[in-house]
Write a protein that holds these residues in place. Structure first.
Motif, PDB file in Angstrom:
ATOM      1  N   SER A   1       3.644-131.892  56.727  1.00  0.00           N
ATOM      2  CA  SER A   1       4.566-132.945  57.150  1.00  0.00           C
ATOM      3  C   SER A   1       5.954-132.698  56.581  1.00  0.00           C
ATOM      4  CB  SER A   1       4.055-134.320  56.712  1.00  0.00           C
ATOM      5  OG  SER A   1       4.137-134.497  55.304  1.00  0.00           O
ATOM      6  N   GLN A   2       6.039-132.204  55.353  1.00  0.00           N
ATOM      7  CA  GLN A   2       7.338-131.888  54.762  1.00  0.00           C
ATOM      8  C   GLN A   2       7.985-130.684  55.443  1.00  0.00           C
ATOM      9  OE1 GLN A   2       9.052-133.799  52.466  1.00  0.00           O
ATOM     10  NE2 GLN A   2       7.388-135.182  53.055  1.00  0.00           N
ATOM     11  N   MET A   3       7.173-129.706  55.830  1.00  0.00           N
ATOM     12  CA  MET A   3       7.704-128.560  56.574  1.00  0.00           C
ATOM     13  C   MET A   3       8.322-129.026  57.877  1.00  0.00           C
ATOM     14  SD  MET A   3       5.639-125.351  58.279  1.00  0.00           S
ATOM     15  CE  MET A   3       4.859-126.491  59.442  1.00  0.00           C
ATOM     16  N   TYR A   4       7.592-129.870  58.625  1.00  0.00           N
ATOM     17  CA  TYR A   4       8.136-130.380  59.888  1.00  0.00           C
ATOM     18  C   TYR A   4       9.398-131.210  59.631  1.00  0.00           C
ATOM     19  CZ  TYR A   4       3.586-129.113  61.866  1.00  0.00           C
ATOM     20  OH  TYR A   4       2.463-128.434  62.269  1.00  0.00           O
ATOM     21  N   ARG A   5       9.351-132.023  58.582  1.00  0.00           N
ATOM     22  CA  ARG A   5      10.508-132.852  58.248  1.00  0.00           C
ATOM     23  C   ARG A   5      11.768-132.005  58.098  1.00  0.00           C
ATOM     24  NH1 ARG A   5      11.615-135.326  52.212  1.00  0.00           N
ATOM     25  NH2 ARG A   5      13.794-135.946  52.580  1.00  0.00           N
ATOM     26  N   TRP A   6      11.686-130.945  57.316  1.00  0.00           N
ATOM     27  CA  TRP A   6      12.883-130.155  57.031  1.00  0.00           C
ATOM     28  C   TRP A   6      13.282-129.267  58.197  1.00  0.00           C
ATOM     29  CZ3 TRP A   6      16.131-131.810  53.726  1.00  0.00           C
ATOM     30  CH2 TRP A   6      15.690-132.561  52.628  1.00  0.00           C
ATOM     31  N   ILE A   7      12.323-128.809  58.991  1.00  0.00           N
ATOM     32  CA  ILE A   7      12.689-128.062  60.201  1.00  0.00           C
ATOM     33  C   ILE A   7      13.469-128.967  61.148  1.00  0.00           C
ATOM     34  CG2 ILE A   7      11.784-126.987  62.309  1.00  0.00           C
ATOM     35  CD1 ILE A   7       9.566-125.775  60.602  1.00  0.00           C
ATOM     36  N   PHE A   8      12.964-130.176  61.379  1.00  0.00           N
ATOM     37  CA  PHE A   8      13.663-131.107  62.266  1.00  0.00           C
ATOM     38  C   PHE A   8      15.027-131.488  61.690  1.00  0.00           C
ATOM     39  CE2 PHE A   8       9.237-132.675  63.741  1.00  0.00           C
ATOM     40  CZ  PHE A   8       9.136-131.597  64.615  1.00  0.00           C
ATOM     41  N   PHE A   9      15.089-131.647  60.374  1.00  0.00           N
ATOM     42  CA  PHE A   9      16.357-131.961  59.720  1.00  0.00           C
ATOM     43  C   PHE A   9      17.367-130.840  59.962  1.00  0.00           C
ATOM     44  CE2 PHE A   9      19.183-131.476  56.075  1.00  0.00           C
ATOM     45  CZ  PHE A   9      19.693-132.754  55.910  1.00  0.00           C
ATOM     46  N   LEU A  10      16.948-129.609  59.773  1.00  0.00           N
ATOM     47  CA  LEU A  10      17.848-128.467  59.967  1.00  0.00           C
ATOM     48  C   LEU A  10      18.345-128.396  61.404  1.00  0.00           C
ATOM     49  CD1 LEU A  10      15.735-126.043  57.827  1.00  0.00           C
ATOM     50  CD2 LEU A  10      18.191-126.362  57.463  1.00  0.00           C
ATOM     51  N   VAL A  11      17.433-128.578  62.345  1.00  0.00           N
ATOM     52  CA  VAL A  11      17.788-128.437  63.759  1.00  0.00           C
ATOM     53  C   VAL A  11      18.688-129.574  64.230  1.00  0.00           C
ATOM     54  CG1 VAL A  11      16.828-128.469  66.092  1.00  0.00           C
ATOM     55  CG2 VAL A  11      15.778-127.029  64.351  1.00  0.00           C
ATOM     56  N   THR A  12      18.430-130.786  63.759  1.00  0.00           N
ATOM     57  CA  THR A  12      19.171-131.934  64.280  1.00  0.00           C
ATOM     58  C   THR A  12      20.389-132.299  63.447  1.00  0.00           C
ATOM     59  OG1 THR A  12      17.748-133.502  63.094  1.00  0.00           O
ATOM     60  CG2 THR A  12      17.108-132.913  65.341  1.00  0.00           C
ATOM     61  N   GLU A  13      20.295-132.171  62.120  1.00  0.00           N
ATOM     62  CA  GLU A  13      21.355-132.685  61.252  1.00  0.00           C
ATOM     63  C   GLU A  13      22.369-131.630  60.813  1.00  0.00           C
ATOM     64  OE1 GLU A  13      21.725-135.727  60.982  1.00  0.00           O
ATOM     65  OE2 GLU A  13      19.774-136.596  61.421  1.00  0.00           O
ATOM     66  N   ILE A  14      21.970-130.365  60.813  1.00  0.00           N
ATOM     67  CA  ILE A  14      22.907-129.315  60.417  1.00  0.00           C
ATOM     68  C   ILE A  14      23.272-128.433  61.601  1.00  0.00           C
ATOM     69  CG2 ILE A  14      23.222-127.265  58.966  1.00  0.00           C
ATOM     70  CD1 ILE A  14      21.645-128.629  56.791  1.00  0.00           C
ATOM     71  N   GLU A  15      22.281-128.028  62.385  1.00  0.00           N
ATOM     72  CA  GLU A  15      22.574-127.124  63.494  1.00  0.00           C
ATOM     73  C   GLU A  15      23.381-127.804  64.596  1.00  0.00           C
ATOM     74  OE1 GLU A  15      19.768-125.231  66.740  1.00  0.00           O
ATOM     75  OE2 GLU A  15      19.579-124.194  64.825  1.00  0.00           O
ATOM     76  N   GLN A  16      23.096-129.060  64.891  1.00  0.00           N
ATOM     77  CA  GLN A  16      23.809-129.705  65.989  1.00  0.00           C
ATOM     78  C   GLN A  16      25.317-129.868  65.720  1.00  0.00           C
ATOM     79  OE1 GLN A  16      22.952-130.244  69.187  1.00  0.00           O
ATOM     80  NE2 GLN A  16      21.276-128.947  68.473  1.00  0.00           N
ATOM     81  N   PRO A  17      25.738-130.274  64.515  1.00  0.00           N
ATOM     82  CA  PRO A  17      27.176-130.260  64.258  1.00  0.00           C
ATOM     83  C   PRO A  17      27.779-128.861  64.381  1.00  0.00           C
ATOM     84  CG  PRO A  17      26.062-131.587  62.617  1.00  0.00           C
ATOM     85  CD  PRO A  17      24.997-130.916  63.425  1.00  0.00           C
ATOM     86  N   LEU A  18      27.041-127.839  63.955  1.00  0.00           N
ATOM     87  CA  LEU A  18      27.543-126.476  64.095  1.00  0.00           C
ATOM     88  C   LEU A  18      27.727-126.114  65.564  1.00  0.00           C
ATOM     89  CD1 LEU A  18      25.370-124.744  61.344  1.00  0.00           C
ATOM     90  CD2 LEU A  18      27.848-125.127  61.266  1.00  0.00           C
ATOM     91  N   TRP A  19      26.793-126.559  66.421  1.00  0.00           N
ATOM     92  CA  TRP A  19      26.932-126.321  67.861  1.00  0.00           C
ATOM     93  C   TRP A  19      28.159-127.029  68.412  1.00  0.00           C
ATOM     94  CZ3 TRP A  19      26.043-122.905  71.167  1.00  0.00           C
ATOM     95  CH2 TRP A  19      24.857-122.184  71.200  1.00  0.00           C
ATOM     96  N   ARG A  20      28.399-128.250  67.953  1.00  0.00           N
ATOM     97  CA  ARG A  20      29.569-128.987  68.435  1.00  0.00           C
ATOM     98  C   ARG A  20      30.860-128.271  68.050  1.00  0.00           C
ATOM     99  NH1 ARG A  20      28.279-134.339  65.657  1.00  0.00           N
ATOM    100  NH2 ARG A  20      30.464-134.859  66.120  1.00  0.00           N
ATOM    101  N   ILE A  21      30.891-127.738  66.851  1.00  0.00           N
ATOM    102  CA  ILE A  21      32.067-126.980  66.424  1.00  0.00           C
ATOM    103  C   ILE A  21      32.268-125.763  67.318  1.00  0.00           C
ATOM    104  CG2 ILE A  21      33.024-125.577  64.553  1.00  0.00           C
ATOM    105  CD1 ILE A  21      31.485-127.516  62.624  1.00  0.00           C
ATOM    106  N   ALA A  22      31.176-125.045  67.585  1.00  0.00           N
ATOM    107  CA  ALA A  22      31.275-123.849  68.432  1.00  0.00           C
ATOM    108  C   ALA A  22      31.733-124.212  69.834  1.00  0.00           C
ATOM    109  CB  ALA A  22      29.927-123.128  68.474  1.00  0.00           C
ATOM    110  N   ARG A  23      31.171-125.272  70.385  1.00  0.00           N
ATOM    111  CA  ARG A  23      31.522-125.657  71.751  1.00  0.00           C
ATOM    112  C   ARG A  23      32.999-126.026  71.874  1.00  0.00           C
ATOM    113  NH1 ARG A  23      26.222-128.611  71.688  1.00  0.00           N
ATOM    114  NH2 ARG A  23      24.812-127.468  73.078  1.00  0.00           N
TER     115      ARG A  23
END
Length: 208
Positions: free
Chosen positions: A90-112
Motif C-alpha cells: 500500500s505504501q509502494m502504491y501510495r508513493w508511485i501515485f504521489f510521484l505521478v500526480t503530485e510531482i510529474e504533473q507539474p513538470l508536464w505543465r512546465i514542459a507544455r
C-alpha cells in the motif's frame, strides 16, 4: 520477445531501467514523437491514446509507464521488487501515485507551457504555479526520505525506479536545490550498473 515502444528521453526510460534490472531481452521500437509517428494508424492501433511507452508482451498490451513497471515486477516476482506485505504494498502504491500526480504533473505543465505547446497556447502564469506546486511536493518527499535508503521498506521496489526518473526530471528543472537527500538518493540510483541514460544524456545523444 518483449517489445517496448518509445525511446529516451521519454518515460520509456522507466521501463528500460526495470527491464535491465530484471535481465530481460527486449526489442526497443523507437517512436519519433517530433515526426508525429505516435499519431500514425499503426501506432494508434496499439495505443489509441497516442502516448509512449507501450509494452507488448505476447497478447498483452500495457500502456502507462508505472503500470508497465508494476506488470513486469509482478510477472517476475523472484526479483523482489514488489513488497510481500499488504502494508508495504500500500505504501509502494501510495508513493508511485504521489510521484505521478503530485510531482510529474507539474513538470508536464512546465514542459507544455515552455516548449511543447505552440507559442499562442502557452500560459506563463501556469508555469509559475506549477513550479511552486512541484517544489512543495518535492519538499514532502525530501522529508520522507530524510532517514531512509529506499522509498518503501528496507529494499528496492518499483517505487524507487519510478522515483528515480521523476526526480531526474525534477533535477533537470532545478527543483532539487533544497532537497539534498533527494539529490543523494538520485545519484545512488543512477550509480547502479543497470541504470539507463539520464534525461540529459538521452537528449545529448539525440542531438549528436
Amino acid at each position: 520477445m518483449l517489445t517496448l515502444y518509445g525511446a529516451p528521453p521519454t518515460r520509456a526510460l522507466r521501463v528500460v531501467w526495470l527491464l535491465n534490472e530484471l535481465g530481460l531481452e527486449y526489442e526497443l521500437h523507437p517512436v519519433k514523437l517530433l515526426a508525429g509517428e505516435h499519431y500514425q494508424p499503426d501506432f494508434l492501433a496499439i495505443n489509441p491514446a497516442a502516448r509512449v511507452p507501450v509494452l507488448v508482451d505476447g497478447s498483452q498490451v500495457i500502456t502507462e509507464s508505472a503500470a508497465i513497471q508494476l506488470y513486469l515486477a509482478e510477472k517476475y516476482p523472484e526479483a523482489g521488487f514488489i513488497p510481500t506485505t499488504v502494508e508495504e504494498r500500500s505504501q509502494m502504491y501510495r508513493w508511485i501515485f504521489f510521484l505521478v500526480t503530485e510531482i510529474e504533473q507539474p513538470l508536464w505543465r512546465i514542459a507544455r507551457h515552455t516548449f511543447l505547446y505552440p507559442l499562442e497556447k502557452r500560459l506563463p502564469q501556469d508555469v509559475d504555479l506549477a513550479v511552486q506546486e512541484c517544489m512543495e511536493m518535492v519538499a514532502v518527499l525530501e522529508r520522507h526520505m530524510t532517514a531512509r535508503e529506499f522509498i518503501v521498506g528496507d529494499r528496492l521496489s518499483v517505487a524507487d525506479f519510478n522515483a528515480a526518473y521523476t526526480l531526474d526530471w525534477a533535477n533537470e528543472e532545478e527543483m532539487l536545490g533544497d532537497a539534498p537527500r533527494l539529490r543523494e538518493y538520485l545519484a545512488s540510483m543512477y550509480a547502479r550498473p543497470t541504470a539507463p541514460p539520464t534525461i540529459a544524456e538521452a537528449f545529448a545523444a539525440m542531438e549528436s
